[in-house]
Design a protein around this motif. Structure first.
Motif, short mmCIF file in Angstrom:
data_model
loop_
_atom_site.label_atom_id
_atom_site.label_comp_id
_atom_site.label_asym_id
_atom_site.label_seq_id
_atom_site.Cartn_x
_atom_site.Cartn_y
_atom_site.Cartn_z
N SER A 13 43.86 26.05 -27.26
CA SER A 13 44.08 24.69 -27.75
C SER A 13 43.59 24.62 -29.19
O SER A 13 42.49 25.07 -29.50
CB SER A 13 43.31 23.70 -26.88
OG SER A 13 43.46 22.39 -27.34
N GLU A 14 44.43 24.06 -30.05
CA GLU A 14 44.13 23.91 -31.48
C GLU A 14 43.69 25.24 -32.11
O GLU A 14 42.75 25.29 -32.90
CB GLU A 14 43.08 22.82 -31.68
CG GLU A 14 43.58 21.45 -31.28
CD GLU A 14 42.62 20.33 -31.60
OE1 GLU A 14 41.39 20.57 -31.70
OE2 GLU A 14 43.10 19.20 -31.77
N GLY A 15 44.35 26.31 -31.73
CA GLY A 15 44.07 27.63 -32.29
C GLY A 15 42.80 28.28 -31.78
O GLY A 15 42.44 29.37 -32.22
N GLN A 16 42.09 27.63 -30.87
CA GLN A 16 40.83 28.16 -30.32
C GLN A 16 41.06 28.66 -28.90
O GLN A 16 41.74 28.01 -28.10
CB GLN A 16 39.76 27.06 -30.30
CG GLN A 16 39.41 26.51 -31.66
CD GLN A 16 38.72 27.52 -32.54
OE1 GLN A 16 37.83 28.23 -32.10
NE2 GLN A 16 39.14 27.61 -33.79
N LEU A 17 40.46 29.79 -28.59
CA LEU A 17 40.54 30.39 -27.26
C LEU A 17 39.21 30.16 -26.55
O LEU A 17 38.16 30.50 -27.09
CB LEU A 17 40.80 31.89 -27.43
CG LEU A 17 41.34 32.67 -26.26
CD1 LEU A 17 42.69 32.13 -25.81
CD2 LEU A 17 41.48 34.14 -26.64
N GLN A 18 39.26 29.53 -25.36
CA GLN A 18 38.04 29.28 -24.60
C GLN A 18 38.21 29.81 -23.18
O GLN A 18 39.20 29.49 -22.52
CB GLN A 18 37.72 27.78 -24.54
CG GLN A 18 37.37 27.18 -25.87
CD GLN A 18 36.93 25.73 -25.71
OE1 GLN A 18 36.08 25.43 -24.91
NE2 GLN A 18 37.52 24.84 -26.50
N GLU A 19 37.24 30.59 -22.72
CA GLU A 19 37.31 31.12 -21.37
C GLU A 19 37.03 30.01 -20.36
O GLU A 19 36.15 29.18 -20.56
CB GLU A 19 36.30 32.25 -21.17
CG GLU A 19 36.43 32.91 -19.81
CD GLU A 19 35.58 34.16 -19.64
OE1 GLU A 19 35.76 34.85 -18.63
OE2 GLU A 19 34.75 34.45 -20.52
N LEU A 20 37.80 30.00 -19.27
CA LEU A 20 37.62 29.01 -18.23
C LEU A 20 36.85 29.62 -17.06
O LEU A 20 37.07 30.78 -16.70
CB LEU A 20 38.98 28.50 -17.73
CG LEU A 20 39.89 27.88 -18.80
CD1 LEU A 20 41.20 27.43 -18.17
CD2 LEU A 20 39.20 26.73 -19.49
N LYS A 21 35.96 28.84 -16.48
CA LYS A 21 35.17 29.27 -15.33
C LYS A 21 35.89 28.86 -14.05
O LYS A 21 36.51 27.79 -13.98
CB LYS A 21 33.77 28.63 -15.34
CG LYS A 21 33.00 28.90 -16.61
CD LYS A 21 32.69 30.37 -16.77
CE LYS A 21 31.89 30.60 -18.04
NZ LYS A 21 32.01 31.94 -18.54
N SER A 22 35.78 29.67 -13.01
CA SER A 22 36.44 29.36 -11.75
C SER A 22 35.59 28.39 -10.93
O SER A 22 34.37 28.36 -11.05
CB SER A 22 36.71 30.63 -10.94
OG SER A 22 35.51 31.26 -10.61
N VAL A 23 36.28 27.58 -10.13
CA VAL A 23 35.58 26.69 -9.20
C VAL A 23 35.41 27.45 -7.88
O VAL A 23 36.23 28.30 -7.54
CB VAL A 23 36.34 25.36 -8.97
CG1 VAL A 23 36.36 24.53 -10.23
CG2 VAL A 23 37.72 25.59 -8.46
N PRO A 24 34.33 27.18 -7.14
CA PRO A 24 34.11 27.93 -5.90
C PRO A 24 35.18 27.63 -4.85
O PRO A 24 35.69 26.51 -4.77
CB PRO A 24 32.73 27.45 -5.43
CG PRO A 24 32.35 26.30 -6.28
CD PRO A 24 33.29 26.23 -7.43
N GLY A 25 35.49 28.63 -4.07
CA GLY A 25 36.43 28.47 -2.96
C GLY A 25 37.88 28.58 -3.38
O GLY A 25 38.23 28.59 -4.55
N LYS A 26 38.73 28.68 -2.37
CA LYS A 26 40.17 28.76 -2.58
C LYS A 26 40.73 27.35 -2.78
O LYS A 26 40.30 26.41 -2.14
CB LYS A 26 40.83 29.43 -1.37
CG LYS A 26 42.29 29.74 -1.57
CD LYS A 26 42.77 30.70 -0.51
CE LYS A 26 44.26 30.92 -0.55
NZ LYS A 26 44.78 31.48 -1.73
#
Length: 175
Positions: A13-26
């Motif tokens: 977003s807006e030229g920036q890369l940010q890692e996303l964290k997973s939420v627990p569980g399926k």
């Protein structure tokens, strides 16, 4: 376009890369209206809803049919019964639920990167409204929030605690 150097799911977003964290569980199937409660706040906040995603996996594979961006609604308040048997509304605290509402994102390759895939909105110019979301990749949800004042009514639910379970309804419109 910046590219990740370690495996994961990233928001661009807006030229920036940010890692996303997973939420627990399926993550429940889209036919399930409301998920179990999530009690942890989002770790990633994006300043703009004009977002694409890069999935960098060792196997490089993503099932395009199971890839979507889902709404995560804040549980604004809950109704229960107090010790005297009287119904009362209380603040629900830090509690969110994944809703069945989703936005279609198409999956395509990242040029010269065989283990990376790009997820982008199916509609040109589409942006996510302020609020909390997850991007679902192979049944795992990756959490993020779009900054701003929440105006989308889908971002808010109320919970009724009953003896036979919890029931959810949309928040009433502001007065």
């Amino acid at each position: 376009m910046p590219l990740p150097t370690t495996f994961g799911v990233y928001a661009l977003s807006e030229g920036q890369l940010q890692e996303l964290k997973s939420v627990p569980g399926k993550i429940p199937d889209r036919r399930v209206a409301i998920s179990a409660a999530i009690t942890t706040p989002s770790a990633t906040t994006l300043t703009s809803g004009d977002v694409r995603f890069i999935v960098f996996r060792p196997d490089g594979g993503v099932d395009a049919s199971g890839t979507e961006v889902r709404v995560v609604a804040k549980v604004w308040r809950a109704m229960g019964v107090d010790a005297t048997g009287k119904a009362s509304m209380v603040n629900a605290g830090d509690s969110w639920v994944i809703r069945s509402m989703s936005f279609a994102y198409k999956v395509g390759p990242v040029e010269d990167q065989p283990r990376m895939l790009l997820l982008q909105p199916e509609q040109d110019g589409f942006t996510l409204a302020p609020g909390r979301y997850i991007v679902v990749v192979k049944g795992i949800g990756y959490d993020f929030t779009v900054a701003g004042t929440i105006t989308d009514p889908n971002q808010c639910v109320e919970r009724i605690n009953a003896t036979n379970g919890a029931f959810y309804s949309p928040c009433p419109p502001p007065r």
